[in-house]
Design a protein around this motif. Structure first.
Motif, short mmCIF file in Angstrom:
data_model
loop_
_atom_site.label_atom_id
_atom_site.label_comp_id
_atom_site.label_asym_id
_atom_site.label_seq_id
_atom_site.Cartn_x
_atom_site.Cartn_y
_atom_site.Cartn_z
N VAL A 1 0.83 -1.21 0.00
CA VAL A 1 0.00 0.00 0.00
C VAL A 1 0.86 1.25 0.00
CG1 VAL A 1 -1.65 1.32 1.38
CG2 VAL A 1 -1.99 -1.11 1.06
N LYS A 2 1.94 1.24 0.77
CA LYS A 2 2.83 2.40 0.82
C LYS A 2 3.46 2.68 -0.54
CE LYS A 2 6.92 4.20 3.23
NZ LYS A 2 7.64 4.50 1.98
N ARG A 3 3.87 1.63 -1.22
CA ARG A 3 4.50 1.82 -2.53
C ARG A 3 3.49 2.22 -3.60
NH1 ARG A 3 9.65 -0.38 -3.62
NH2 ARG A 3 8.98 -0.72 -5.77
N SER A 4 2.23 1.85 -3.41
CA SER A 4 1.23 2.15 -4.43
C SER A 4 0.58 3.52 -4.25
CB SER A 4 0.13 1.08 -4.42
OG SER A 4 -0.51 1.03 -3.17
N VAL A 5 0.91 4.24 -3.18
CA VAL A 5 0.28 5.53 -2.92
C VAL A 5 0.60 6.53 -4.03
CG1 VAL A 5 0.36 7.54 -1.40
CG2 VAL A 5 0.03 5.29 -0.44
N ASP A 6 1.86 6.57 -4.45
CA ASP A 6 2.26 7.54 -5.47
C ASP A 6 1.52 7.27 -6.79
OD1 ASP A 6 3.98 8.72 -3.69
OD2 ASP A 6 5.70 7.51 -4.31
N PHE B 1 -1.33 5.79 -7.07
CA PHE B 1 -2.75 6.10 -6.88
C PHE B 1 -2.99 7.61 -7.00
CE2 PHE B 1 -6.25 7.22 -3.98
CZ PHE B 1 -7.27 6.55 -4.63
N LYS B 2 -2.07 8.41 -6.47
CA LYS B 2 -2.23 9.86 -6.60
C LYS B 2 -2.23 10.28 -8.06
CE LYS B 2 -0.08 11.10 -2.17
NZ LYS B 2 1.09 11.75 -1.52
#
Length: 717
Positions: free
Chosen positions: A282-287, A289-290
């Motif tokens: 989830v942390k790596r996919s935040v960027d 997703f933004k």
């Protein structure tokens, strides 16, 4: 007219009215100059006059943006926290940043000794952190290789190898967790290094026949090829090693005055590596997703982005540059084709819509039939394999190995054949090219991950099948599966090994000969066939499939993450050699920004799938009574309740309150409110981005309008 143009030019200049914006609100008086009323921005505001709230938001947003420079300069004062912010983080021009630097230097002399020391310490610490990051980049795994791949083939293919590196690191971390908290304490006790005790069976409540577990094939004369079979299948001499669940029969270990409960550690470590994987993904996919959240579907903007900002300046290889050129050409053709399809869809008659919908329903029924055939084949192969697995080492080597690997072979065939059928069917469904790719990929993701679920369902059906009272007393088929967790671990182990064999065999025995035939044979058929494309989505699905096996199998085969890490380490070099020498990059474009997010979404789907069978296994299927750390409880999850009974009464009341409905319902409501808040916040941010885009568009139109009027005035004069 000249005075009007001068006034308009003053309004359009950066220095005029830094805190004023030419917008319309409810208290606004229309400009007396008729010329200014012709500006596109003013006309746009008139058309949206009914939307007063949105207009006020737009006005405040524009004023904030226009006064950004002055607000930043005001924040730079004695002891101001804004002065410690790096200049590169300000959205200012170079001249404004130089001016800001001069102000910061001039303000230092007015600071107290304490504030000067804080500012110097903050800058020194940031410098140390940046130097450390720069130094650590030299020790980064495959840093030089990945940069070389990025330079030759662009950021799309580089993102795949970076994703592969992430999985290697993730599996190493999972292995360290499992080895530290499960394997190492058990090995210490079994070698007499520390004191402890084995798991004690409650003989009064468990039948004796449920506790019998004999590992066959480990005594007497053993042929050499039997060791090969054991190594490939996890049976024989490997079955009672630390590789599988049945080895861990230690209950309590004493480290001085500390008491270490191995069954509880086993369960919590499983939950820990799953939670760690979830948070890390989830942390790596935040960027990503933004970026997808603020992505605009405006086709005109898409064309502009591809033409003016679509080139990948990391490319230095001539062939890769030519490929990137054709890739951009393909993107533009795809966008134009989608635009043509939109017009075609808009012009469809009712009869044509009914025809295409009926065709899609029929083709989706065909897809379901293909999936059903794959699932049934896997089920029958698993049942046949479990019924005919022979422990007789006099049986032929190849027959026994084929029976052992029959489910893995059928799953591999299903993973190969089903996507080919899907790619043919999707062409008749009349979707846009982009949606065709997404739908095909989602179908391939589903068939790959669902095949693992069907295999586990087939195993658990056999495990739970009981035909007599003795079997019902154990809760599982103790005759065929005295230690069913180790058997499931062996199946996951075989899937992992067979997946690696397939990857290696395809590269060596298919891609490499194809490269030789295309390069050195003059037949047109070979030239027409061409080199194998390095398809990024297919390769990603391949390694996500293996990682899902690792997540599921770690509970039953605790050292499986180490095998997965070694496997992906070797796969990196196999894929690198394949890309450099035997394959060609895919002609379909794949950007790093979108691909990274896509990779992590698919990986997250695999992780969620891993949660389901593990949760059902720990909470619904009785644990083996002949092996493993949970022989004294009915189910693995019961060790939590068993441990909680030894807590102090106050702590027990707190835990009972946490798991009760009185706590769960309000907690769920609070989580929902927080989630809705962040969803609303994301929507607000997206609206702000849209307003800023509108502001940029209107400013450009105003400038074009003023230039056109100025040209007309010069022509008339």
């Amino acid at each position: 007219m000249g005075e009007q143009l001068q006034g308009a030019a003053r309004r359009d200049s950066p220095g005029w009215g830094s805190n004023e914006v030419f917008l319309l609100d409810s208290q606004y008086v229309a400009p007396t100059v008729a010329f200014l009323q012709e500006l596109p921005s003013y006309q746009s505001m008139l058309r949206r006059r009914t939307s007063v709230g949105g207009l006020r938001d737009y006005r405040s947003l524009a004023r904030t943006a226009s006064g950004e420079t002055s607000s930043l300069l005001e924040r730079v004062g004695p002891g101001s926290p804004g002065s410690a912010q790096p200049l590169r983080e300000y959205a200012l021009t170079i001249a404004e940043k130089r001016r800001l630097r001069e102000i910061q230097v001039a303000n230092i002399r007015y600071l107290s000794g304490w504030h000067q020391w804080r500012q110097i310490s903050s800058k020194s610490w940031k410098k140390i952190v940046e130097d450390t990051r720069e130094l650590s980049s030299y020790f980064e795994l495959w840093g030089h290789d990945i940069r070389s791949i990025e330079g030759k083939f662009g950021t799309g293919i580089q993102s795949y190898f970076s994703f592969l590196r992430f999985l290697v690191i993730l599996n190493v971390v999972i292995f360290l967790l499992v080895f530290t908290f499960i394997t190492l304490p058990s090995a210490f006790y079994k070698h007499g290094t520390v004191n402890g005790s084995y798991v004690q069976l409650p003989l009064k409540s468990i039948e004796h026949h449920c506790t019998v577990y004999v590992v066959s094939g480990t005594k007497g004369l053993i042929y050499f090829y039997s060791y090969v079979i054991d190594l490939l299948t996890g049976t024989g001499f490997l079955e009672m090693t630390s590789l599988f669940y049945g080895y861990y029969t230690v209950d309590t270990i004493y480290f001085g005055f500390l008491k270490y409960h191995v069954p509880l550690a086993y369960l919590l470590t499983t939950l820990g590596y799953l939670s760690l994987s979830f948070l890390w993904i989830v942390k790596r996919s935040v960027d990503g997703f933004k970026q997808s959240l603020v992505r605009n579907d405006d086709q005109f903007q898409s064309y502009c982005n591809k033409i003016f900002a679509g080139w990948d300046f990391c490319i230095t290889d001539v062939n890769a540059a030519r490929l990137k050129h054709s890739s951009l050409h393909y993107e533009l053709k795809t966008d134009l084709e989608e635009e043509r399809l939109r017009q075609k869809v808009a012009e469809r008659t009712t009869r044509e819509k009914i025809r295409i919908y009926c065709l899609r329903i029929f083709l989706n029924c065909v897809v379901l039939a293909v999936l059903s055939a794959c699932f049934y084949s896997i089920y029958r192969a698993t049942v046949y394999s479990q019924e005919n697995i022979s422990n007789d080492h006099k049986q032929r080597f190849d027959d026994n190995l084929i029976v052992q690997y029959l489910p893995s072979m059928v799953i591999t065939m299903a993973n190969f054949i089903a996507p080919l059928i899907f790619s043919v069917l999707i062409k008749f469904e009349d979707y846009s090219p982009a949606f065709e790719i997404r739908l095909t990929l989602m179908r391939c993701v589903f068939v790959r991950l669902a095949n693992i679920g069907v295999l586990l369902f087939s195993l658990w059906t056999r495990i739970r099948s009981c035909t007599n009272a003795k079997c019902m007393a154990c809760g599982y088929n103790y005759q065929l599966y005295p230690c069913w967790e180790s058997r499931v671990g062996q199946e996951m182990y075989k899937l992992m090994i067979f997946d690696f064999i397939i990857i290696f065999a395809i590269t060596v025995f298919i891609d490499f000969p194809r490269k030789l035939m295309v390069t050195y044979c003059s037949y047109k058929a070979f030239r027409w066939c061409g080199l194998q494309e390095f398809a990024i989505p297919d390769n990603v699905l391949e390694i996500v499939y293996g990682q899902t096996i690792c997540w599921i199998g770690t509970f039953y085969c605790p050292l499986l993450p180490a095998i997965a890490a070694v496997k992906y380490f070797v796969v990196f070099y196999i894929k690198k050699i394949s890309l450099m020498h035997t394959c060609k990059p895919s002609t379909r474009p794949f950007r790093a920004s979108s691909s990274n997010f896509f990779f992590l979404v698919v990986l997250l789907i695999g992780l969620i799938l891993a949660f389901i069978p593990l949760g059902l296994s720990m909470t619904h299927i009785p644990s083996s009574k002949a092996c493993g750390p949970f022989v004294n409880v009915n189910r693995s999850w019961d060790v939590i309740e068993h441990t909680a009974h030894h807590f102090p009464p106050v702590l027990q009341k707190v835990l009972n309150g946490i798991v009760s409905e009185a706590f769960a319902v309000p907690f769920f409501m609070v989580v929902c409110l927080i989630m809705f808040y962040f969803i609303a916040l994301a929507g607000a941010h997206k609206r702000v981005v849209n307003q800023l885009r509108e502001q940029l568009v209107m400013e450009s139109r105003d400038k074009l309008f003023l230039i056109r009027k100025l040209t007309e005035a010069q022509r008339l004069s």
